[in-house]
Design a protein around this motif. Sequence first.
Motif, PDB file in Angstrom:
ATOM      1  N   ARG A   1       0.835  -1.202   0.000  1.00  0.00           N
ATOM      2  CA  ARG A   1       0.000   0.000   0.000  1.00  0.00           C
ATOM      3  C   ARG A   1       0.868   1.250   0.000  1.00  0.00           C
ATOM      4  O   ARG A   1       1.967   1.257   0.558  1.00  0.00           O
ATOM      5  CB  ARG A   1      -0.914   0.027   1.228  1.00  0.00           C
ATOM      6  N   VAL A   2       0.331   2.312  -0.587  1.00  0.00           N
ATOM      7  CA  VAL A   2       1.058   3.590  -0.635  1.00  0.00           C
ATOM      8  C   VAL A   2       0.790   4.409   0.626  1.00  0.00           C
ATOM      9  O   VAL A   2       1.684   5.049   1.162  1.00  0.00           O
ATOM     10  CB  VAL A   2       0.659   4.399  -1.894  1.00  0.00           C
ATOM     11  N   THR A   3      -0.441   4.381   1.087  1.00  0.00           N
ATOM     12  CA  THR A   3      -0.840   5.196   2.240  1.00  0.00           C
ATOM     13  C   THR A   3      -1.216   4.285   3.406  1.00  0.00           C
ATOM     14  O   THR A   3      -2.207   3.542   3.337  1.00  0.00           O
ATOM     15  CB  THR A   3      -2.026   6.103   1.876  1.00  0.00           C
ATOM     16  N   VAL A   4      -0.428   4.341   4.466  1.00  0.00           N
ATOM     17  CA  VAL A   4      -0.585   3.436   5.617  1.00  0.00           C
ATOM     18  C   VAL A   4      -0.489   4.232   6.915  1.00  0.00           C
ATOM     19  O   VAL A   4       0.340   5.137   7.035  1.00  0.00           O
ATOM     20  CB  VAL A   4       0.503   2.334   5.588  1.00  0.00           C
ATOM     21  N   ASP A   5      -1.320   3.896   7.890  1.00  0.00           N
ATOM     22  CA  ASP A   5      -1.331   4.633   9.163  1.00  0.00           C
ATOM     23  C   ASP A   5      -0.603   3.899  10.283  1.00  0.00           C
ATOM     24  O   ASP A   5      -0.753   4.224  11.456  1.00  0.00           O
ATOM     25  CB  ASP A   5      -2.767   4.924   9.593  1.00  0.00           C
ATOM     26  N   HIS A   6       0.206   2.905   9.948  1.00  0.00           N
ATOM     27  CA  HIS A   6       0.794   2.018  10.971  1.00  0.00           C
ATOM     28  C   HIS A   6       1.607   2.781  12.013  1.00  0.00           C
ATOM     29  O   HIS A   6       1.474   2.515  13.217  1.00  0.00           O
ATOM     30  CB  HIS A   6       1.689   0.971  10.306  1.00  0.00           C
ATOM     31  N   ASN A   7       2.474   3.686  11.605  1.00  0.00           N
ATOM     32  CA  ASN A   7       3.350   4.375  12.562  1.00  0.00           C
ATOM     33  C   ASN A   7       2.553   5.239  13.537  1.00  0.00           C
ATOM     34  O   ASN A   7       2.902   5.324  14.726  1.00  0.00           O
ATOM     35  CB  ASN A   7       4.380   5.229  11.824  1.00  0.00           C
ATOM     36  N   TYR A   8       1.487   5.891  13.058  1.00  0.00           N
ATOM     37  CA  TYR A   8       0.640   6.680  13.959  1.00  0.00           C
ATOM     38  C   TYR A   8      -0.030   5.760  14.976  1.00  0.00           C
ATOM     39  O   TYR A   8      -0.089   6.058  16.170  1.00  0.00           O
ATOM     40  CB  TYR A   8      -0.448   7.428  13.174  1.00  0.00           C
ATOM     41  N   TYR A   9      -0.537   4.656  14.479  1.00  0.00           N
ATOM     42  CA  TYR A   9      -1.191   3.658  15.328  1.00  0.00           C
ATOM     43  C   TYR A   9      -0.227   3.129  16.395  1.00  0.00           C
ATOM     44  O   TYR A   9      -0.572   3.024  17.579  1.00  0.00           O
ATOM     45  CB  TYR A   9      -1.711   2.532  14.426  1.00  0.00           C
ATOM     46  N   ALA A  10       1.011   2.811  15.990  1.00  0.00           N
ATOM     47  CA  ALA A  10       1.989   2.241  16.915  1.00  0.00           C
ATOM     48  C   ALA A  10       2.353   3.226  18.016  1.00  0.00           C
ATOM     49  O   ALA A  10       2.414   2.861  19.203  1.00  0.00           O
ATOM     50  CB  ALA A  10       3.239   1.823  16.141  1.00  0.00           C
ATOM     51  N   VAL A  11       2.605   4.471  17.649  1.00  0.00           N
ATOM     52  CA  VAL A  11       2.998   5.487  18.638  1.00  0.00           C
ATOM     53  C   VAL A  11       1.841   5.802  19.573  1.00  0.00           C
ATOM     54  O   VAL A  11       2.019   5.887  20.800  1.00  0.00           O
ATOM     55  CB  VAL A  11       3.500   6.761  17.928  1.00  0.00           C
ATOM     56  N   CYS A  12       0.645   5.982  19.017  1.00  0.00           N
ATOM     57  CA  CYS A  12      -0.507   6.321  19.859  1.00  0.00           C
ATOM     58  C   CYS A  12      -0.839   5.186  20.826  1.00  0.00           C
ATOM     59  O   CYS A  12      -1.046   5.412  22.018  1.00  0.00           O
ATOM     60  CB  CYS A  12      -1.721   6.636  18.987  1.00  0.00           C
TER      61      CYS A  12
END
Length: 432
Positions: A352-363
Amino acid sequence: MLRILSLKFGRVYRCGKFLFIVALFVILLMNTHNLFASFQRNELTDRRFIGLNKCPACFGTSWCRKFMNGQVTFEMWGRLRFLDFFNVKNVFFAQYGEPREGTRRVVLKRLGSNQELAEIDQKICKRATGRPRCDLIQSMYKTEFARLNGDVRLLTPEVVEGWSDLVHCPSQRLLDRVVRRYAETKDSGSFLLKNLKDTERMQLLMTLAFNPEPLVLQSFPSDEGWPFAKYLGACGRMVAVNYVGEELWSFYNAPWEKRVDLAKQLMDIAEQLTNNDFDFALYLLDVSFDNFAVGPRDGKVIVIDAENVIVVDKRLVKQNKPESYDVWYESRYEECDKEACLSFSKDILCSRVTVDHNYYAVCQDLLSRFSSWRGSTGGLLHDPPPDVVKDGRLIALLDECTRPQKRYGRFQAAKELREFLTQLTQTSNADR
């Protein structure tokens, strides 16, 4: 009844603490001779201790002269070998000295536990001879780490794909970057694999397969603004990186203003690793308070453990256009009874080009009320001031960033959270 139980528990705790101190004192007495010897010798000049005798089944040799010249020395407690029992990760603090620059603190890593290092030896032997024990040096030349010797020009994705998180889905552009920036060779700067010596190629490939952290630090260096500790060099199976500062966990109960600043930096790191001018997305798969540190002077947050990082070449994804490549991917929150839990699919991250994983991990694992670490809950932004609680915006944004209730809610919440934390930081600075 509760009072009686608490008193009994307190007595047991004090008794256990006393017995531990006595046992430690006995161990010190039994090892008095070894104790004095430990302070008199520098084990970092011992070829076997640092694993230099196992090269090319090692991580590099660029810092060997510094080790052998005695320029690298353990700090006091690091010299006591019986304490290695508690040092499962094999991470040591040391002093590095230069005649003109003085001394500075560095971190030494073996990149694995003793068991993990023994297992890699066994794997090399089994691949070469079919037996768990062998002449390690000779066997290295019979493994896949030696197959790319000779006139091979490039390190290609087909050869190393899936060896480790770094190359779970590699592109040629990423591998050229890894080879070009490889610091364990005098011919650094060339992406041609054939310009490396046979031993250097084997060391690079072994590092890539066993623990690619040094290659992440070299490929995305701090000197260029990446939020990683600075790679210094290696000798045998001992890697040296710059000492950043105290772990993020040390700031868990820091003043509110400090924690807000650290939280903003963590969200900035999540954004930088997700979206940058290089079109490489670096997804952190292991996010915990122990994997970040804070600089003592500038207060800057840095990633200090980069072993579990997937690097995705967005340009390649756009070029190949796998199924649903342009559909935004939302990481799914799942309840977990363990600390620092994350739910993800490596294959989806790679496609995928657009992924929210890093925001999810930090939050989830660092900032929100869902965070849990060392028995503490509430995250880095626990116990906000009454006015912030009354406003309600911070808690709402953290909840949406962790457990989004709207489609693509985490993307918007992460953006607004960064902005809100910036406002809180500016307000705190103005009030000083």
